[in-house]
Design a protein around this motif. Structure first.
Motif, PDB file in Angstrom:
ATOM      1  N   ILE A  63      -7.256  14.525 -11.204  1.00  0.00           N
ATOM      2  CA  ILE A  63      -8.569  14.997 -11.636  1.00  0.00           C
ATOM      3  C   ILE A  63      -9.663  14.053 -11.163  1.00  0.00           C
ATOM      4  O   ILE A  63     -10.743  14.476 -10.689  1.00  0.00           O
ATOM      5  CB  ILE A  63      -8.598  15.143 -13.170  1.00  0.00           C
ATOM      6  N   MET A  64      -9.413  12.763 -11.236  1.00  0.00           N
ATOM      7  CA  MET A  64     -10.434  11.794 -10.818  1.00  0.00           C
ATOM      8  C   MET A  64     -10.651  11.818  -9.308  1.00  0.00           C
ATOM      9  O   MET A  64     -11.763  11.536  -8.835  1.00  0.00           O
ATOM     10  CB  MET A  64     -10.051  10.403 -11.299  1.00  0.00           C
ATOM     11  N   GLN A  65      -9.621  12.153  -8.546  1.00  0.00           N
ATOM     12  CA  GLN A  65      -9.822  12.358  -7.109  1.00  0.00           C
ATOM     13  C   GLN A  65     -10.808  13.501  -6.869  1.00  0.00           C
ATOM     14  O   GLN A  65     -11.706  13.404  -6.017  1.00  0.00           O
ATOM     15  CB  GLN A  65      -8.493  12.682  -6.427  1.00  0.00           C
ATOM     16  N   LEU A  66     -10.649  14.584  -7.619  1.00  0.00           N
ATOM     17  CA  LEU A  66     -11.523  15.744  -7.461  1.00  0.00           C
ATOM     18  C   LEU A  66     -12.951  15.416  -7.896  1.00  0.00           C
ATOM     19  O   LEU A  66     -13.915  15.851  -7.274  1.00  0.00           O
ATOM     20  CB  LEU A  66     -10.972  16.927  -8.266  1.00  0.00           C
ATOM     21  N   LEU A 110       1.702  11.359  -4.481  1.00  0.00           N
ATOM     22  CA  LEU A 110       3.028  10.783  -4.244  1.00  0.00           C
ATOM     23  C   LEU A 110       3.228  10.403  -2.784  1.00  0.00           C
ATOM     24  O   LEU A 110       3.679   9.297  -2.473  1.00  0.00           O
ATOM     25  CB  LEU A 110       4.109  11.767  -4.692  1.00  0.00           C
ATOM     26  N   THR A 111       2.889  11.313  -1.869  1.00  0.00           N
ATOM     27  CA  THR A 111       3.086  11.020  -0.448  1.00  0.00           C
ATOM     28  C   THR A 111       2.184   9.890   0.043  1.00  0.00           C
ATOM     29  O   THR A 111       2.662   8.967   0.715  1.00  0.00           O
ATOM     30  CB  THR A 111       2.881  12.293   0.395  1.00  0.00           C
ATOM     31  N   PRO A 112       0.878   9.892  -0.260  1.00  0.00           N
ATOM     32  CA  PRO A 112       0.044   8.768   0.189  1.00  0.00           C
ATOM     33  C   PRO A 112       0.512   7.411  -0.329  1.00  0.00           C
ATOM     34  O   PRO A 112       0.339   6.397   0.359  1.00  0.00           O
ATOM     35  CB  PRO A 112      -1.339   9.125  -0.368  1.00  0.00           C
ATOM     36  N   LEU A 113       1.114   7.384  -1.527  1.00  0.00           N
ATOM     37  CA  LEU A 113       1.567   6.118  -2.090  1.00  0.00           C
ATOM     38  C   LEU A 113       3.015   5.793  -1.736  1.00  0.00           C
ATOM     39  O   LEU A 113       3.517   4.734  -2.105  1.00  0.00           O
ATOM     40  CB  LEU A 113       1.414   6.140  -3.619  1.00  0.00           C
ATOM     41  N   MET A 138      -1.484   0.765  -7.727  1.00  0.00           N
ATOM     42  CA  MET A 138      -2.635   1.331  -7.036  1.00  0.00           C
ATOM     43  C   MET A 138      -3.885   1.169  -7.880  1.00  0.00           C
ATOM     44  O   MET A 138      -4.967   0.831  -7.375  1.00  0.00           O
ATOM     45  CB  MET A 138      -2.370   2.811  -6.725  1.00  0.00           C
ATOM     46  N   HIS A 139      -3.764   1.378  -9.190  1.00  0.00           N
ATOM     47  CA  HIS A 139      -4.907   1.210 -10.079  1.00  0.00           C
ATOM     48  C   HIS A 139      -5.294  -0.262 -10.198  1.00  0.00           C
ATOM     49  O   HIS A 139      -6.484  -0.594 -10.272  1.00  0.00           O
ATOM     50  CB  HIS A 139      -4.594   1.802 -11.454  1.00  0.00           C
ATOM     51  N   GLY A 170      -7.154   2.894  -1.507  1.00  0.00           N
ATOM     52  CA  GLY A 170      -7.396   3.992  -0.582  1.00  0.00           C
ATOM     53  C   GLY A 170      -7.140   5.367  -1.157  1.00  0.00           C
ATOM     54  O   GLY A 170      -7.514   6.378  -0.551  1.00  0.00           O
ATOM     55  N   VAL A 171      -6.528   5.448  -2.328  1.00  0.00           N
ATOM     56  CA  VAL A 171      -6.263   6.733  -2.982  1.00  0.00           C
ATOM     57  C   VAL A 171      -7.431   7.109  -3.884  1.00  0.00           C
ATOM     58  O   VAL A 171      -7.791   8.274  -4.007  1.00  0.00           O
ATOM     59  CB  VAL A 171      -4.946   6.669  -3.782  1.00  0.00           C
ATOM     60  N   LEU A 172      -8.005   6.121  -4.532  1.00  0.00           N
ATOM     61  CA  LEU A 172      -9.214   6.285  -5.343  1.00  0.00           C
ATOM     62  C   LEU A 172     -10.203   5.192  -4.959  1.00  0.00           C
ATOM     63  O   LEU A 172      -9.804   4.121  -4.493  1.00  0.00           O
ATOM     64  CB  LEU A 172      -8.894   6.161  -6.834  1.00  0.00           C
ATOM     65  N   ALA A 173     -11.472   5.433  -5.182  1.00  0.00           N
ATOM     66  CA  ALA A 173     -12.480   4.402  -4.972  1.00  0.00           C
ATOM     67  C   ALA A 173     -12.438   3.411  -6.126  1.00  0.00           C
ATOM     68  O   ALA A 173     -12.101   3.780  -7.252  1.00  0.00           O
ATOM     69  CB  ALA A 173     -13.866   5.031  -4.870  1.00  0.00           C
TER      70      ALA A 173
END
Length: 463
Positions: free
Chosen positions: A85-88, A196-199, A257-258, A264-267
């Motif tokens: 949701i946060m990506q969107l 999942l794939t990007p990470l 990642m967080h 690179g997955v989220l800002a």
């Protein structure tokens, strides 16, 4: 030992050497002491992921737990949905503060006046008023979430939107449906393609048949653990709130990642927003939480901030804690027994040594008794799927009803005062996997009296 270098954008000055042999011995010792059949542990520290395993995946078959074994994560799935949701929101595709109706025109609740007040932000922070324990099998088709959201239209809210926190699985299924509408994909496929794939999370999945490729944990029930009668009770439509299956290592990599500011997955600004306090919680004991962010449970360990989430399915219990300032994340996946006590003992030692965290003492009655007039709390409390009865002597009956009726036997307990509004109920043998269950009585801003159990608000019914 499995130790994977974790790419990150920040440096951790206080990184310590991880003593694999010592922590393996401690995991083995505590797992046996608390009669947990099997467990896997993953620790991110010093930029590396370390993975350990102990015990058996299934007491009936004797299959050993290994670091590549997968467990059900239960409600930790909500973190995955929140991240989507946060990506969107970050891309401008979704406005977190606009009505859900803007994306889902057919969205509705049992209270027509409340429906337009529900926003994605309120869904993420459990302040939408939507309830938790509504079960509906939307089938195996790609329309399962759409069917679930339609079926939930007539379900009563726990409280009006925006006035209080009440933990909500229904809300996360609505978020999952938002993901589907805005991406044109099923929630399962969006999760794979966008997260999942990007990470590189190759040992994370959403469907039970996908777990057949892996060594898979079986849940166990009871104080003397026995294999559960079924591996899974959740339909496909439970995915966004409770159906992710993974290794402990993959869970920690998601958390990493967080920790790394989005990698690179989220800002970085989006990662920070998820960890910002949205609402304080009256129940600070069920998961030792202080507040909710956007998807994350937030903690304040004597001034050290952290975040995480817990999860449970049938006989499986998962725990994730993150101390971003120390660059530390720890995930523990278990399959029954005294899982909560294993978590409390092990994480107190791990986070204390690796991150300087002093975790709170386990919840329970105070040393000095507290005098309370139980009669002011006596009555019936109800939310979807659960009836709670409290008598004038402080005897509580907690019973699953409706679609949840067969989830667990009724729990009866005498309430022991902790403060004048907080009580401890002995929960041994119940589905809560703990010794003492927190019960909190609170009055919401609109004047509604309610009982909080499991972070869920159950309004008091008229006499």
């Amino acid at each position: 030992m499995i130790a994977q270098r974790f790419d990150r954008t920040q440096h951790f000055d206080n990184a310590q050497q991880f003593d694999h042999a010592r922590w393996q011995a401690r995991l083995d010792e505590l797992r046996a002491a608390h009669r947990v059949p099997g467990a896997t542990l993953a620790v991110l520290t010093g930029g590396q992921v370390h993975e350990l395993a102990s015990g058996l995946l299934h007491l009936g078959t004797g299959v050993e737990a290994t670091t590549d074994s997968v467990f059900q994560l239960g409600s930790i799935a909500k973190v995955y949905t929140a991240t989507l949701i946060m990506q969107l929101a970050e891309s401008g595709t979704l406005d977190l503060d606009a009505p859900v109706l803007d994306v889902l025109p057919d969205f509705a609740t049992a209270d027509p006046a409340a429906t337009p007040l529900i926003t994605p932000r309120r869904l993420l922070s459990h302040t939408s008023g939507l309830t938790c324990d509504f079960t509906y099998d939307g089938g195996r088709g790609d329309d399962c979430l759409a069917r679930y959201v339609r079926a939930a239209r007539g379900v009563a809210l726990d409280c009006p939107p925006g006035i209080a926190v009440s933990y909500s699985s229904v809300g996360y299924n609505v978020l999952g449906r938002i993901v589907e509408v805005l991406t044109g994909q099923t929630w399962d496929d969006a999760l794979k393609d966008r997260l999942l794939t990007p990470l590189g999370l190759t040992s994370t999945m959403t469907l039970p048949e996908e777990a057949l490729r892996f060594r898979t944990a079986m849940g166990h029930l009871g104080a003397d653990p026995e294999p559960a009668p079924a591996w899974d009770l959740m339909p496909r439509s439970a995915g966004p709130y409770g159906r992710v299956i993974a290794t402990a290592g993959d869970v920690v990599r998601l958390a990493g990642m967080h920790v790394a500011g989005g990698a690179g997955v989220l800002a970085p600004a989006t990662v920070a927003a998820m960890q910002r306090r949205e609402v304080e919680v009256p129940d600070k004991w069920t998961v030792s939480a202080d507040a909710w962010g956007l998807g994350w449970t937030l903690y304040d360990w004597s001034g050290v901030p952290g975040f995480g989430h817990d999860g449970a399915s049938i006989g499986q219990y998962a725990y994730l804690r993150v101390v971003p300032g120390a660059g530390v994340a720890v995930a523990l996946l278990t399959n029954g027994g005294g899982a909560r006590r294993l978590y409390a003992d092990l994480f107190a030692e791990l986070l204390g040594e690796l991150a300087g965290v002093r975790m709170p003492e386990p919840f329970g009655p105070p040393v000095e008794p507290v005098a309370v007039d139980f009669s002011r709390f006596a009555g019936k409390y109800r939310r979807e799927g659960v009836d709670i009865t409290v008598d004038a002597d402080g005897h509580l009956v907690y019973e699953f009803v409706g679609g949840m009726k067969n989830f667990s036997p009724p729990l009866e307990a005498d309430l022991v005062p902790v403060t004048d509004t907080v009580f401890a109920a002995e929960a041994a043998g119940a589905s809560f996997s703990d010794d003492w269950m927190p019960v909190i009585f609170a009055t919401l801003p609109d004047g509604t009296e309610c009982a909080y159990i499991g972070m869920r608000a159950a309004p008091k019914q008229p006499a």
